[in-house]
Motif scaffolding. Structure first.
Motif, short mmCIF file in Angstrom:
data_model
loop_
_atom_site.label_atom_id
_atom_site.label_comp_id
_atom_site.label_asym_id
_atom_site.label_seq_id
_atom_site.Cartn_x
_atom_site.Cartn_y
_atom_site.Cartn_z
N PRO A 291 -5.37 -6.67 -8.47
CA PRO A 291 -6.16 -7.17 -7.34
C PRO A 291 -5.43 -7.07 -6.00
N GLN A 292 -4.12 -7.37 -6.00
CA GLN A 292 -3.36 -7.28 -4.76
C GLN A 292 -3.22 -5.82 -4.31
N GLU A 293 -3.01 -4.92 -5.26
CA GLU A 293 -2.90 -3.50 -4.91
C GLU A 293 -4.23 -2.95 -4.39
N LEU A 294 -5.33 -3.41 -4.97
CA LEU A 294 -6.65 -3.00 -4.51
C LEU A 294 -6.86 -3.43 -3.06
N ARG A 295 -6.46 -4.67 -2.76
CA ARG A 295 -6.63 -5.19 -1.41
C ARG A 295 -5.77 -4.38 -0.42
N GLY A 296 -4.54 -4.09 -0.82
CA GLY A 296 -3.66 -3.29 0.03
C GLY A 296 -4.20 -1.89 0.26
N MET A 297 -4.78 -1.31 -0.77
CA MET A 297 -5.32 0.04 -0.66
C MET A 297 -6.57 0.05 0.22
N ALA A 298 -7.44 -0.95 0.03
CA ALA A 298 -8.65 -1.05 0.86
C ALA A 298 -8.28 -1.24 2.32
N PHE A 299 -7.28 -2.06 2.56
CA PHE A 299 -6.77 -2.31 3.92
C PHE A 299 -6.31 -1.01 4.57
N LEU A 300 -5.51 -0.25 3.83
CA LEU A 300 -4.98 1.01 4.36
C LEU A 300 -6.11 2.02 4.61
N LEU A 301 -6.99 2.20 3.63
CA LEU A 301 -8.05 3.19 3.75
C LEU A 301 -9.03 2.83 4.88
N LEU A 302 -9.33 1.55 5.00
CA LEU A 302 -10.29 1.11 6.01
C LEU A 302 -9.74 1.27 7.42
N ASN B 273 0.86 -1.18 0.00
CA ASN B 273 0.00 0.00 0.00
C ASN B 273 0.89 1.24 0.00
N LEU B 274 0.28 2.41 0.10
CA LEU B 274 1.04 3.66 0.01
C LEU B 274 2.10 3.79 1.09
#
Length: 396
Positions: free
Chosen positions: A223-234, A85-86
């Motif tokens: 898909p992996q980047e989306l999951r990482g981004m959702a994890f961070l944002l959530l 993630n970021l």
């Protein structure tokens, strides 16, 4: 700083967890950079801790201090199980990811949330007010940001109590086993959520937008980047705001002169929230950085591959930057505070956190004229990442 001298922060015990400021003050008197052992860490693990403001600000923007641990052979559970993630990438990967997320997570989107944030706050206060007393974390500080971020991302009404438990274990783990289990379960949940959104068709939530977002060159999040981004944002999208509201209200209630000044002139609310962020911000230390090459910080030699922790809470009380730094003053000029970081990793959600903090605290003060502490704050979170309480009993 002498490399042989290691400060074991764990030796300060619960007193350090409750109030780390005296320890940071003593460290700053000796210098801005220290070799430390973190609370709860393996006795052989040491890192560098930056406690001075100027050094912290410079380190946050120093490209020689990498965020991607794989550059020095380090790997962390959340990166392995959930994805990058970021907070775990450097340019050009970070530039690409942030650019794609910024396309969907705009200032306009945050501003459009203002009426809904007020409505959620009012509903929570409607439920809370008749009781005359409450745990402010359970009643307001937690449910407001978790509801906002879940609605923003398009997360269904999950079991909020279960999610809170998992999320807190990730940012302030009780031990390695519970952290591992929490990351695994969150990873599984987010994978299912993203797949459901892909198959459900277009909706107007942020996660769906991130799935659809495409740059001019056709680039998209994997898909992996989306999951990482959702994890961070959530997680970052609510944990920090919980602590902003909790720590901020505690600061007001323990400084009655400042509370009275704010009640007398609510136009001071914006500045008061900034002082809350400086005085006892929600993030105690930035996530790890790694020396991608040998460097010096304030005359201290950092070897390639060594870990560096930037102490945000410590830097915010540096008397060389803020006069009388331990005084809570809602009229203070707080410009340059580091509560949301600095440089390319500056918090993407800062406008949303500010909006939620101002709405929650302003509405609470209007609705609860006799607001006061109703006992001692609960246990402070373990670890050096977050700065917040598990409970805050109040009455009115």
């Amino acid at each position: 700083m002498d490399r042989q001298h290691v400060v074991d922060l764990g030796e300060f015990g619960d007193a350090f967890r409750r109030d780390p400021h005296p320890v940071y003050e003593r460290l700053r008197e000796q210098g801005p950079v220290h070799r430390v052992r973190l609370p709860g860490a393996d006795e052989n693990y040491e890192t560098w801790l930056i406690v001075g403001y100027e050094e912290a600000r410079a380190a946050l923007a120093d490209p020689r201090l990498a965020k991607d641990g794989s550059k020095i052979g380090a790997a962390f559970l959340d990166e392995e199980m959930i994805g990058k993630n970021l907070l775990a990438t450097d340019p050009p990967q970070h530039t690409r990811l942030r650019g794609l997320v910024t396309r969907a997570f705009t200032m306009r989107r945050v501003e459009l949330l203002r009426p809904r944030i007020q409505q959620i706050t009012d509903d929570l206060l409607d439920e809370m007010m008749p009781r005359g007393h409450a745990d402010l974390i359970d009643a307001l500080a937690f449910p407001l940001p978790i509801t906002v971020i879940c609605e923003l991302l398009g997360v269904p009404d999950m079991d909020r109590a279960e999610f809170r438990k998992l999320s807190t274990e990730v940012v302030a783990p009780t031990n390695g086993n519970t952290e591992y289990e929490a990351i695994i379960r969150l990873g599984e949940y987010l994978t299912e959520l993203i797949e459901d959104k892909r198959s459900a068709g277009p909706t107007d939530d942020l996660l769906s937008d991130l799935i659809r977002t495409t740059a001019e060159d056709g680039d998209r999040l994997s898909p992996q980047e989306l999951r990482g981004m959702a994890f961070l944002l959530l997680i970052a999208g609510h944990e920090t705001t919980v602590n902003l509201i909790g720590n901020g209200v505690l600061a007001l209630l323990t400084h009655p002169d400042q509370l009275a000044a704010l009640r007398a002139d609510m136009s001071l609310l914006g500045g008061a929230v900034e002082e809350m962020l400086r005085y006892d911000g929600p993030v105690q230390s930035a996530t790890f950085r790694y020396a991608a090459e040998p460097l010096e910080i304030a005359g201290t030699a950092i070897e390639q591959g060594e870990h560096v922790v930037v102490g945000l809470t410590a830097a915010q009380r540096d008397g060389d930057r803020y006069g009388d730094p331990h005084r809570f003053d809602i009229r203070r000029d707080t410009r340059g505070h580091l509560a949301f970081g600095h440089g390319i990793h500056y918090c993407l959600g800062a406008p949303l956190a500010r909006l939620e903090g101002r709405t929650a605290i302003g509405s609470l003060l209007e609705r609860a004229p006799g607001l006061a502490l109703d006992g001692s704050p609960g246990e402070w979170l373990p670890g050096l990442l977050m700065r917040g309480m598990r409970s805050l009993p109040v009455r009115w």
